[in-house]
Write a protein that holds these residues in place. Sequence first.
Motif, PDB file in Angstrom:
ATOM      1  N   ILE A 103      11.885  24.921 -31.431  1.00 35.85           N
ATOM      2  CA  ILE A 103      13.340  24.738 -31.455  1.00 35.85           C
ATOM      3  C   ILE A 103      13.744  24.321 -30.049  1.00 35.85           C
ATOM      4  O   ILE A 103      13.506  25.054 -29.085  1.00 35.85           O
ATOM      5  N   CYS A 104      14.334  23.147 -29.942  1.00 32.19           N
ATOM      6  CA  CYS A 104      14.457  22.456 -28.668  1.00 32.19           C
ATOM      7  C   CYS A 104      15.885  21.975 -28.460  1.00 32.19           C
ATOM      8  O   CYS A 104      16.575  21.611 -29.422  1.00 32.19           O
ATOM      9  N   VAL A 120       3.944  18.065 -34.690  1.00 36.65           N
ATOM     10  CA  VAL A 120       4.540  19.374 -34.424  1.00 36.65           C
ATOM     11  C   VAL A 120       5.965  19.394 -34.975  1.00 36.65           C
ATOM     12  O   VAL A 120       6.778  18.522 -34.653  1.00 36.65           O
ATOM     13  N   ALA A 121       6.280  20.373 -35.803  1.00 38.30           N
ATOM     14  CA  ALA A 121       7.624  20.493 -36.381  1.00 38.30           C
ATOM     15  C   ALA A 121       8.629  20.861 -35.295  1.00 38.30           C
ATOM     16  O   ALA A 121       8.365  21.731 -34.458  1.00 38.30           O
ATOM     17  N   MET A 122       9.783  20.174 -35.305  1.00 41.38           N
ATOM     18  CA  MET A 122      10.812  20.408 -34.310  1.00 41.38           C
ATOM     19  C   MET A 122      12.187  20.519 -34.956  1.00 41.38           C
ATOM     20  O   MET A 122      12.476  19.818 -35.920  1.00 41.38           O
ATOM     21  N   ILE A 123      13.007  21.388 -34.400  1.00 47.14           N
ATOM     22  CA  ILE A 123      14.418  21.545 -34.756  1.00 47.14           C
ATOM     23  C   ILE A 123      15.209  21.420 -33.456  1.00 47.14           C
ATOM     24  O   ILE A 123      14.790  21.931 -32.413  1.00 47.14           O
ATOM     25  N   GLY A 131      16.382  11.328 -35.700  1.00 47.09           N
ATOM     26  CA  GLY A 131      15.023  11.571 -36.167  1.00 47.09           C
ATOM     27  C   GLY A 131      14.626  13.029 -36.206  1.00 47.09           C
ATOM     28  O   GLY A 131      13.490  13.353 -36.566  1.00 47.09           O
ATOM     29  N   PHE A 132      15.550  13.929 -35.842  1.00 45.38           N
ATOM     30  CA  PHE A 132      15.238  15.359 -35.821  1.00 45.38           C
ATOM     31  C   PHE A 132      16.234  16.122 -36.690  1.00 45.38           C
ATOM     32  O   PHE A 132      17.412  15.780 -36.765  1.00 45.38           O
TER      33      PHE A 132
END
Length: 515
Positions: A103-104, A120-123, A131-132
Amino acid sequence: MRLETILLSHARAHPGKTALVCGDERLTWADLGHRVRAVARGLLARGIGPGDRVVLYMSNRAEFVEAFFAIQAAGAIAVPVTTRLTPRELAWFRADSGAGLVICDAAAAGAARAELGPDVAMITAGGQAEGFAGFDTLRLPGDTPLPPVAVDRDEAAILYTSGTTGRPKGVVLTHANILVCHGYMNAVDWGIGGDDTYLVAAPMAHRAGMGRMINAMLLGGTLIVMTRFDPDDILAAIARERVTVMGLVPTMVRMMMPALDAAPERAASLRRLAVTGEAFPVPLKERLMALLPQLEIVSFFGMTEAGGVTGLMHREQVTHAASVGRPSPGVEVRIVAEDGRDVAPGEPGELLVRAGRPGAFTVMKGYFNRPEETAAAFTDGWFRTGDMARQDADGYLYIVDRKKDMIVSGGFNIYSKEVELTIGELPGVVDVAVIGVPDPVFGEAVVAVIETGPAAPPDPAAVIEHCRSRIGGYKKPKHVLYRDRLPRNATGKVLKREILPAALAELGLTTEPAP
Protein backbone atom coordinates in the motif's frame (compact mmCIF):
# COMPACT_ATOMS: atom_id res chain seq x y z
CA MET A 1 -4.97 -9.96 23.47
CA ARG A 2 -4.88 -8.35 20.04
CA LEU A 3 -4.47 -4.72 18.98
CA GLU A 4 -7.51 -4.51 16.71
CA THR A 5 -9.83 -5.84 19.40
CA ILE A 6 -8.81 -2.99 21.70
CA LEU A 7 -9.43 -0.38 18.99
CA LEU A 8 -12.81 -1.88 18.14
CA SER A 9 -13.80 -1.96 21.82
CA HIS A 10 -13.13 1.80 22.03
CA ALA A 11 -15.36 2.25 18.95
CA ARG A 12 -18.19 0.53 20.80
CA ALA A 13 -17.59 2.28 24.14
CA HIS A 14 -17.50 5.89 22.93
CA PRO A 15 -18.62 5.93 19.29
CA GLY A 16 -19.21 9.68 19.05
CA LYS A 17 -15.83 10.76 20.44
CA THR A 18 -13.27 12.08 17.95
CA ALA A 19 -10.66 9.40 17.29
CA LEU A 20 -8.58 10.79 14.42
CA VAL A 21 -7.95 14.19 12.85
CA CYS A 22 -5.81 14.48 9.73
CA GLY A 23 -6.02 17.68 7.72
CA ASP A 24 -9.68 18.34 6.97
CA GLU A 25 -10.69 14.78 7.84
CA ARG A 26 -12.23 14.07 11.25
CA LEU A 27 -13.25 10.55 12.21
CA THR A 28 -15.18 9.49 15.28
CA TRP A 29 -14.32 6.23 16.97
CA ALA A 30 -17.39 4.71 15.29
CA ASP A 31 -16.15 5.92 11.89
CA LEU A 32 -12.67 4.53 12.50
CA GLY A 33 -13.97 1.18 13.71
CA HIS A 34 -16.21 0.91 10.65
CA ARG A 35 -13.29 1.68 8.31
CA VAL A 36 -10.93 -0.77 9.99
CA ARG A 37 -13.48 -3.58 9.62
CA ALA A 38 -14.20 -2.57 6.00
CA VAL A 39 -10.50 -2.53 5.03
CA ALA A 40 -9.97 -5.86 6.78
CA ARG A 41 -12.74 -7.33 4.61
CA GLY A 42 -11.04 -5.87 1.55
CA LEU A 43 -7.74 -7.46 2.50
CA LEU A 44 -9.35 -10.84 3.08
CA ALA A 45 -11.15 -10.56 -0.26
CA ARG A 46 -7.76 -10.02 -1.93
CA GLY A 47 -6.41 -13.19 -0.36
CA ILE A 48 -4.49 -11.47 2.45
CA GLY A 49 -5.01 -13.49 5.60
CA PRO A 50 -3.35 -14.83 8.74
CA GLY A 51 0.43 -14.69 8.61
CA ASP A 52 0.61 -12.74 5.33
CA ARG A 53 2.68 -9.56 5.19
CA VAL A 54 1.53 -6.16 3.88
CA VAL A 55 3.97 -3.31 3.29
CA LEU A 56 2.83 0.21 4.23
CA TYR A 57 4.89 2.68 2.17
CA MET A 58 2.86 5.73 3.13
CA SER A 59 3.41 9.18 4.49
CA ASN A 60 1.32 10.32 7.46
CA ARG A 61 -2.34 10.08 6.54
CA ALA A 62 -5.58 8.63 7.92
CA GLU A 63 -5.27 5.58 5.64
CA PHE A 64 -2.07 4.55 7.43
CA VAL A 65 -3.96 4.15 10.72
CA GLU A 66 -6.85 2.35 9.01
CA ALA A 67 -4.54 -0.02 7.18
CA PHE A 68 -2.29 -0.79 10.15
CA PHE A 69 -5.17 -1.95 12.34
CA ALA A 70 -7.09 -3.58 9.47
CA ILE A 71 -4.03 -5.71 8.73
CA GLN A 72 -4.17 -6.93 12.34
CA ALA A 73 -7.91 -7.58 12.08
CA ALA A 74 -7.25 -9.79 9.05
CA GLY A 75 -4.63 -11.72 11.04
CA ALA A 76 -1.86 -10.43 8.79
CA ILE A 77 1.40 -8.62 9.64
CA ALA A 78 2.17 -4.95 8.90
CA VAL A 79 5.55 -4.01 7.42
CA PRO A 80 5.88 -0.22 7.73
CA VAL A 81 8.51 1.39 5.48
CA THR A 82 9.11 5.12 5.77
CA THR A 83 8.80 7.09 2.54
CA ARG A 84 12.15 8.68 3.38
CA LEU A 85 13.61 5.46 2.01
CA THR A 86 13.94 5.04 -1.74
CA PRO A 87 11.77 2.77 -3.92
CA ARG A 88 14.89 0.66 -4.41
CA GLU A 89 15.07 0.07 -0.66
CA LEU A 90 11.32 -0.54 -0.59
CA ALA A 91 11.77 -3.34 -3.12
CA TRP A 92 14.37 -4.99 -0.89
CA PHE A 93 12.08 -4.89 2.16
CA ARG A 94 9.17 -6.23 0.13
CA ALA A 95 11.25 -9.12 -1.17
CA ASP A 96 12.81 -9.94 2.20
CA SER A 97 9.45 -9.91 4.00
CA GLY A 98 7.70 -11.79 1.21
CA ALA A 99 4.84 -9.29 1.37
CA GLY A 100 1.97 -10.05 -1.00
CA LEU A 101 0.68 -6.48 -1.11
CA VAL A 102 2.16 -2.98 -1.00
CA ILE A 103 0.00 0.00 0.00
CA CYS A 104 1.80 3.03 -1.36
CA ASP A 105 1.39 6.80 -1.62
CA ALA A 106 -0.12 7.60 -5.00
CA ALA A 107 2.66 10.12 -5.70
CA ALA A 108 5.30 7.39 -5.35
CA ALA A 109 3.41 4.62 -7.17
CA GLY A 110 5.18 4.92 -10.53
CA ALA A 111 8.68 4.89 -9.06
CA ALA A 112 7.73 2.07 -6.71
CA ARG A 113 6.32 -0.03 -9.56
CA ALA A 114 9.53 0.40 -11.53
CA GLU A 115 11.48 -1.15 -8.65
CA LEU A 116 8.93 -3.71 -7.46
CA GLY A 117 8.20 -5.11 -10.92
CA PRO A 118 4.87 -5.91 -12.55
CA ASP A 119 3.91 -8.90 -10.43
CA VAL A 120 3.67 -7.26 -6.99
CA ALA A 121 0.13 -6.22 -6.02
CA MET A 122 -0.17 -2.52 -5.19
CA ILE A 123 -2.85 -0.23 -3.75
CA THR A 124 -2.43 3.55 -3.68
CA ALA A 125 -3.46 5.96 -0.93
CA GLY A 126 -3.81 9.72 -1.00
CA GLY A 127 -5.22 9.98 -4.49
CA GLN A 128 -5.53 7.99 -7.68
CA ALA A 129 -2.60 6.93 -9.85
CA GLU A 130 -3.20 5.69 -13.37
CA GLY A 131 -3.08 1.93 -13.61
CA PHE A 132 -3.41 1.35 -9.86
CA ALA A 133 -6.35 0.50 -7.62
CA GLY A 134 -7.09 3.17 -5.03
CA PHE A 135 -7.45 2.69 -1.28
CA ASP A 136 -11.24 3.01 -1.51
CA THR A 137 -11.32 -0.35 -3.29
CA LEU A 138 -10.17 -1.95 -0.02
CA ARG A 139 -13.13 -0.57 1.94
CA LEU A 140 -15.71 -3.33 1.55
CA PRO A 141 -18.95 -2.61 3.39
CA GLY A 142 -20.86 -5.32 5.20
CA ASP A 143 -22.08 -6.55 8.55
CA THR A 144 -20.59 -10.03 8.45
CA PRO A 145 -18.28 -10.55 11.44
CA LEU A 146 -14.61 -10.93 10.61
CA PRO A 147 -13.31 -14.47 10.99
CA PRO A 148 -11.51 -15.09 14.30
CA VAL A 149 -7.71 -15.24 14.21
CA ALA A 150 -5.99 -18.29 15.70
CA VAL A 151 -4.37 -17.57 19.05
CA ASP A 152 -0.94 -18.67 17.83
CA ARG A 153 -0.94 -15.92 15.15
CA ASP A 154 0.66 -13.42 17.48
CA GLU A 155 2.91 -11.47 15.08
CA ALA A 156 1.71 -7.88 14.53
CA ALA A 157 4.49 -6.06 12.68
CA ILE A 158 7.92 -6.38 11.13
CA LEU A 159 10.07 -3.29 11.55
CA TYR A 160 13.33 -3.19 9.65
CA THR A 161 16.53 -2.07 11.31
CA SER A 162 19.86 -1.89 9.52
CA GLY A 163 22.73 -3.96 10.84
CA THR A 164 26.40 -3.18 11.03
CA THR A 165 26.92 -5.42 8.02
CA GLY A 166 24.66 -3.14 5.97
CA ARG A 167 21.98 -5.82 5.53
CA PRO A 168 18.65 -4.78 7.10
CA LYS A 169 16.97 -7.23 9.46
CA GLY A 170 13.24 -7.52 10.06
CA VAL A 171 12.34 -7.29 13.75
CA VAL A 172 9.23 -9.34 14.49
CA LEU A 173 7.04 -7.64 17.09
CA THR A 174 4.04 -9.40 18.55
CA HIS A 175 0.72 -7.94 19.64
CA ALA A 176 1.94 -8.38 23.22
CA ASN A 177 5.18 -6.49 22.49
CA ILE A 178 3.26 -3.47 21.21
CA LEU A 179 0.48 -3.61 23.79
CA VAL A 180 2.75 -3.95 26.83
CA CYS A 181 5.04 -1.12 25.73
CA HIS A 182 2.56 1.44 24.34
CA GLY A 183 -0.71 0.46 25.97
CA TYR A 184 0.55 -0.29 29.46
CA MET A 185 4.11 0.82 30.30
CA ASN A 186 3.85 4.24 28.64
CA ALA A 187 0.49 4.82 30.31
CA VAL A 188 1.79 3.96 33.78
CA ASP A 189 5.19 5.66 33.50
CA TRP A 190 4.04 8.82 31.74
CA GLY A 191 0.58 9.27 33.22
CA ILE A 192 -1.24 9.32 29.88
CA GLY A 193 -4.61 7.88 28.96
CA GLY A 194 -7.91 8.09 27.14
CA ASP A 195 -8.60 11.71 28.09
CA ASP A 196 -5.51 12.91 26.25
CA THR A 197 -5.21 14.31 22.75
CA TYR A 198 -2.06 13.06 21.03
CA LEU A 199 -0.20 14.77 18.19
CA VAL A 200 2.09 12.80 15.91
CA ALA A 201 4.52 14.79 13.75
CA ALA A 202 7.18 12.14 13.11
CA PRO A 203 6.57 9.60 10.31
CA MET A 204 4.18 6.92 11.58
CA ALA A 205 6.19 4.32 9.65
CA HIS A 206 9.12 5.20 11.94
CA ARG A 207 9.09 3.89 15.50
CA ALA A 208 8.93 7.38 17.09
CA GLY A 209 5.74 8.32 15.23
CA MET A 210 4.26 4.84 15.43
CA GLY A 211 4.59 4.81 19.21
CA ARG A 212 2.45 7.91 19.66
CA MET A 213 -0.11 6.65 17.13
CA ILE A 214 -0.45 3.40 19.05
CA ASN A 215 -0.60 5.21 22.42
CA ALA A 216 -3.69 7.09 21.23
CA MET A 217 -5.38 4.10 19.62
CA LEU A 218 -4.81 1.66 22.48
CA LEU A 219 -5.65 4.13 25.25
CA GLY A 220 -8.77 5.49 23.53
CA GLY A 221 -7.59 9.08 23.13
CA THR A 222 -7.76 11.41 20.14
CA LEU A 223 -4.99 11.33 17.54
CA ILE A 224 -3.96 14.42 15.56
CA VAL A 225 -1.88 13.41 12.52
CA MET A 226 0.40 15.99 10.91
CA THR A 227 1.07 15.23 7.26
CA ARG A 228 4.36 17.14 7.34
CA PHE A 229 6.67 18.69 9.89
CA ASP A 230 6.09 22.44 9.98
CA PRO A 231 6.56 24.21 13.36
CA ASP A 232 3.88 26.84 12.73
CA ASP A 233 1.36 24.25 11.54
CA ILE A 234 2.11 22.07 14.57
CA LEU A 235 1.65 24.92 17.03
CA ALA A 236 -1.57 25.92 15.31
CA ALA A 237 -2.84 22.32 15.62
CA ILE A 238 -1.85 22.15 19.29
CA ALA A 239 -3.80 25.32 20.02
CA ARG A 240 -6.82 24.38 17.88
CA GLU A 241 -7.18 20.78 19.12
CA ARG A 242 -5.97 21.36 22.68
CA VAL A 243 -3.23 18.74 22.30
CA THR A 244 -1.93 17.39 25.60
CA VAL A 245 0.65 14.76 24.58
CA MET A 246 3.17 14.64 21.77
CA GLY A 247 6.42 12.94 20.89
CA LEU A 248 9.45 14.56 19.30
CA VAL A 249 13.11 13.93 18.69
CA PRO A 250 15.54 16.68 19.85
CA THR A 251 16.06 17.82 16.24
CA MET A 252 12.35 18.64 16.01
CA VAL A 253 12.53 20.55 19.30
CA ARG A 254 15.42 22.64 17.94
CA MET A 255 13.47 23.40 14.78
CA MET A 256 10.38 24.43 16.76
CA MET A 257 12.15 26.78 19.17
CA PRO A 258 11.91 29.99 17.07
CA ALA A 259 8.14 29.53 16.70
CA LEU A 260 7.79 28.67 20.41
CA ASP A 261 9.88 31.68 21.40
CA ALA A 262 7.54 33.90 19.38
CA ALA A 263 4.28 32.53 20.81
CA PRO A 264 4.64 29.97 23.63
CA GLU A 265 0.97 30.42 24.56
CA ARG A 266 0.01 28.36 21.51
CA ALA A 267 1.38 25.29 23.31
CA ALA A 268 -0.28 26.02 26.64
CA SER A 269 -2.37 22.81 26.53
CA LEU A 270 0.64 20.49 26.30
CA ARG A 271 1.32 18.55 29.49
CA ARG A 272 3.53 15.63 28.36
CA LEU A 273 6.39 15.48 25.86
CA ALA A 274 8.06 12.16 25.07
CA VAL A 275 11.54 12.54 23.62
CA THR A 276 13.80 9.91 22.12
CA GLY A 277 16.57 9.73 19.56
CA GLU A 278 19.89 11.50 20.00
CA ALA A 279 21.01 13.14 23.26
CA PHE A 280 18.75 15.96 24.48
CA PRO A 281 21.10 18.84 25.41
CA VAL A 282 20.46 20.45 28.81
CA PRO A 283 20.38 24.05 27.49
CA LEU A 284 17.66 23.05 25.03
CA LYS A 285 15.65 21.34 27.80
CA GLU A 286 15.98 24.38 30.04
CA ARG A 287 14.79 26.75 27.30
CA LEU A 288 11.78 24.51 26.68
CA MET A 289 10.96 24.24 30.38
CA ALA A 290 11.19 28.02 30.81
CA LEU A 291 8.82 28.63 27.89
CA LEU A 292 6.33 25.91 28.89
CA PRO A 293 6.43 25.56 32.69
CA GLN A 294 3.35 23.29 32.69
CA LEU A 295 5.05 20.76 30.41
CA GLU A 296 6.58 17.58 31.81
CA ILE A 297 9.31 15.98 29.73
CA VAL A 298 10.07 12.28 29.72
CA SER A 299 12.94 10.93 27.67
CA PHE A 300 13.62 7.29 27.11
CA PHE A 301 16.13 4.87 25.68
CA GLY A 302 14.68 2.16 23.50
CA MET A 303 15.43 -0.15 20.64
CA THR A 304 13.31 -1.70 17.93
CA GLU A 305 14.33 -5.12 19.23
CA ALA A 306 13.89 -4.40 22.94
CA GLY A 307 11.15 -1.78 23.15
CA GLY A 308 11.40 0.86 25.86
CA VAL A 309 14.33 0.00 28.10
CA THR A 310 14.72 3.03 30.39
CA GLY A 311 12.95 6.25 31.26
CA LEU A 312 14.19 9.59 32.58
CA MET A 313 11.36 11.42 34.31
CA HIS A 314 10.75 15.17 34.27
CA ARG A 315 12.28 15.82 37.70
CA GLU A 316 15.48 14.08 36.55
CA GLN A 317 15.94 15.87 33.22
CA VAL A 318 18.52 18.30 34.63
CA THR A 319 19.76 16.46 37.74
CA HIS A 320 20.66 13.35 35.71
CA ALA A 321 20.92 14.88 32.26
CA ALA A 322 23.72 12.59 31.08
CA SER A 323 21.74 9.47 31.97
CA VAL A 324 19.15 7.67 29.84
CA GLY A 325 17.27 6.96 33.06
CA ARG A 326 16.53 3.89 35.11
CA PRO A 327 15.14 0.63 33.75
CA SER A 328 11.41 0.70 33.16
CA PRO A 329 9.36 -1.37 35.64
CA GLY A 330 9.47 -5.01 34.59
CA VAL A 331 12.61 -4.59 32.46
CA GLU A 332 15.77 -6.25 33.73
CA VAL A 333 19.23 -5.12 32.66
CA ARG A 334 22.74 -6.45 33.09
CA ILE A 335 26.10 -4.86 32.30
CA VAL A 336 28.60 -7.57 31.37
CA ALA A 337 32.25 -7.85 30.44
CA GLU A 338 33.47 -9.69 27.34
CA ASP A 339 33.66 -12.94 29.30
CA GLY A 340 29.99 -12.61 30.32
CA ARG A 341 30.54 -11.74 33.98
CA ASP A 342 28.59 -8.88 35.56
CA VAL A 343 30.76 -5.82 36.05
CA ALA A 344 30.83 -3.71 39.22
CA PRO A 345 28.63 -0.60 39.50
CA GLY A 346 30.17 2.25 37.54
CA GLU A 347 32.19 -0.02 35.26
CA PRO A 348 31.38 -0.12 31.53
CA GLY A 349 30.26 -3.23 29.73
CA GLU A 350 27.72 -4.48 27.20
CA LEU A 351 24.07 -3.78 28.03
CA LEU A 352 21.86 -6.87 28.14
CA VAL A 353 18.07 -6.62 28.43
CA ARG A 354 15.39 -9.10 29.48
CA ALA A 355 11.63 -8.79 29.99
CA GLY A 356 10.33 -12.31 30.25
CA ARG A 357 10.10 -14.63 27.29
CA PRO A 358 10.99 -13.02 23.91
CA GLY A 359 7.81 -11.90 22.19
CA ALA A 360 5.71 -12.06 25.36
CA PHE A 361 6.34 -8.61 26.81
CA THR A 362 8.69 -5.93 25.40
CA VAL A 363 11.57 -7.82 23.75
CA MET A 364 11.09 -8.90 20.14
CA LYS A 365 10.10 -12.40 19.14
CA GLY A 366 13.10 -12.57 16.80
CA TYR A 367 14.47 -11.54 13.42
CA PHE A 368 12.25 -12.48 10.49
CA ASN A 369 13.50 -15.62 8.70
CA ARG A 370 16.92 -15.31 10.38
CA PRO A 371 17.10 -18.06 13.00
CA GLU A 372 20.90 -17.95 13.30
CA GLU A 373 20.97 -14.19 13.85
CA THR A 374 18.10 -14.49 16.31
CA ALA A 375 19.99 -17.13 18.28
CA ALA A 376 23.14 -14.99 18.28
CA ALA A 377 21.20 -11.99 19.62
CA PHE A 378 20.22 -13.81 22.83
CA THR A 379 22.25 -15.33 25.64
CA ASP A 380 20.23 -17.38 28.12
CA GLY A 381 17.15 -15.27 27.34
CA TRP A 382 19.01 -11.94 27.59
CA PHE A 383 19.01 -9.72 24.47
CA ARG A 384 22.48 -8.46 23.62
CA THR A 385 22.03 -4.80 22.67
CA GLY A 386 25.60 -4.23 21.46
CA ASP A 387 25.56 -0.93 23.39
CA MET A 388 28.25 -0.23 25.94
CA ALA A 389 26.84 1.19 29.16
CA ARG A 390 27.47 1.67 32.86
CA GLN A 391 25.04 1.79 35.77
CA ASP A 392 25.55 3.83 38.92
CA ALA A 393 24.69 2.81 42.47
CA ASP A 394 21.25 4.44 42.19
CA GLY A 395 20.35 2.42 39.09
CA TYR A 396 20.75 5.16 36.47
CA LEU A 397 22.10 3.93 33.14
CA TYR A 398 24.62 5.80 31.01
CA ILE A 399 25.36 4.82 27.41
CA VAL A 400 29.11 5.16 26.95
CA ASP A 401 29.34 3.92 23.37
CA ARG A 402 26.60 3.29 20.85
CA LYS A 403 26.29 0.31 18.61
CA LYS A 404 29.27 -0.06 16.38
CA ASP A 405 29.36 2.54 13.62
CA MET A 406 25.86 3.91 14.20
CA ILE A 407 25.05 7.58 13.57
CA VAL A 408 21.85 9.20 14.89
CA SER A 409 20.72 12.11 12.70
CA GLY A 410 17.37 13.77 13.31
CA GLY A 411 16.25 10.76 15.33
CA PHE A 412 16.99 8.29 12.52
CA ASN A 413 19.57 5.53 12.95
CA ILE A 414 22.15 5.40 10.17
CA TYR A 415 24.58 2.51 10.02
CA SER A 416 27.81 3.57 8.41
CA LYS A 417 28.37 0.21 6.70
CA GLU A 418 25.32 0.70 4.48
CA VAL A 419 26.54 4.14 3.39
CA GLU A 420 30.08 2.84 2.88
CA LEU A 421 28.87 0.01 0.65
CA THR A 422 26.86 2.50 -1.43
CA ILE A 423 29.78 4.93 -1.89
CA GLY A 424 32.10 2.01 -2.63
CA GLU A 425 30.10 1.37 -5.83
CA LEU A 426 31.58 4.54 -7.36
CA PRO A 427 34.68 4.39 -9.55
CA GLY A 428 37.77 6.04 -8.09
CA VAL A 429 36.92 5.04 -4.50
CA VAL A 430 39.65 2.80 -3.08
CA ASP A 431 38.02 2.66 0.35
CA VAL A 432 35.71 4.81 2.42
CA ALA A 433 35.01 5.37 6.10
CA VAL A 434 31.72 6.94 7.20
CA ILE A 435 31.61 8.69 10.57
CA GLY A 436 29.26 11.03 12.45
CA VAL A 437 30.12 14.58 13.50
CA PRO A 438 28.14 17.10 15.59
CA ASP A 439 25.42 19.01 13.75
CA PRO A 440 23.60 22.03 15.24
CA VAL A 441 20.18 20.98 13.91
CA PHE A 442 20.19 17.19 13.46
CA GLY A 443 22.45 16.21 16.36
CA GLU A 444 24.85 14.37 14.08
CA ALA A 445 25.72 14.63 10.39
CA VAL A 446 27.19 12.00 8.08
CA VAL A 447 30.75 12.45 6.85
CA ALA A 448 32.32 10.25 4.16
CA VAL A 449 36.12 10.07 4.22
CA ILE A 450 37.29 8.59 0.90
CA GLU A 451 40.64 6.95 0.30
CA THR A 452 41.84 7.90 -3.17
CA GLY A 453 44.05 6.03 -5.62
CA PRO A 454 45.43 6.44 -9.13
CA ALA A 455 42.01 7.08 -10.69
CA ALA A 456 40.27 10.40 -10.10
CA PRO A 457 37.73 10.08 -7.26
CA PRO A 458 34.14 11.31 -7.61
CA ASP A 459 33.57 14.89 -6.51
CA PRO A 460 31.44 15.55 -3.39
CA ALA A 461 28.31 16.41 -5.35
CA ALA A 462 28.51 13.12 -7.25
CA VAL A 463 28.96 11.15 -4.03
CA ILE A 464 25.98 12.83 -2.38
CA GLU A 465 23.74 12.42 -5.41
CA HIS A 466 24.69 8.74 -5.80
CA CYS A 467 23.70 8.12 -2.17
CA ARG A 468 20.48 10.09 -2.57
CA SER A 469 19.45 7.89 -5.50
CA ARG A 470 20.34 4.58 -3.85
CA ILE A 471 19.45 4.91 -0.16
CA GLY A 472 17.25 7.12 2.01
CA GLY A 473 18.05 10.80 1.64
CA TYR A 474 18.68 11.21 5.37
CA LYS A 475 21.58 8.73 5.05
CA LYS A 476 23.52 10.71 2.44
CA PRO A 477 26.73 12.43 3.61
CA LYS A 478 26.65 16.11 4.41
CA HIS A 479 30.43 16.36 4.04
CA VAL A 480 32.85 14.44 1.81
CA LEU A 481 36.57 14.44 2.63
CA TYR A 482 39.52 12.81 0.86
CA ARG A 483 42.67 11.05 2.12
CA ASP A 484 45.62 9.46 0.36
CA ARG A 485 45.35 6.62 2.84
CA LEU A 486 43.00 5.75 5.68
CA PRO A 487 44.63 4.78 9.00
CA ARG A 488 44.59 1.05 9.70
CA ASN A 489 45.71 -1.34 12.41
CA ALA A 490 48.02 -4.30 11.92
CA THR A 491 45.22 -6.45 10.52
CA GLY A 492 44.17 -3.80 8.00
CA LYS A 493 41.06 -2.62 9.84
CA VAL A 494 40.24 1.08 9.34
CA LEU A 495 40.66 3.04 12.60
CA LYS A 496 37.76 5.45 12.69
CA ARG A 497 38.79 6.84 16.06
CA GLU A 498 41.90 8.22 14.37
CA ILE A 499 39.91 9.68 11.46
CA LEU A 500 37.48 11.66 13.62
CA PRO A 501 39.82 14.30 15.18
CA ALA A 502 41.30 15.31 11.81
CA ALA A 503 37.85 15.42 10.22
CA LEU A 504 36.52 17.65 13.00
CA ALA A 505 39.47 20.00 12.60
CA GLU A 506 39.09 20.14 8.80
CA LEU A 507 35.39 20.92 9.13
CA GLY A 508 35.95 23.47 11.90
CA LEU A 509 33.80 21.54 14.38
CA THR A 510 34.12 20.70 18.06
CA THR A 511 33.35 17.40 19.72
CA GLU A 512 30.38 18.91 21.57
CA PRO A 513 27.00 19.10 19.79
CA ALA A 514 25.42 22.52 19.78
CA PRO A 515 22.39 23.03 22.07
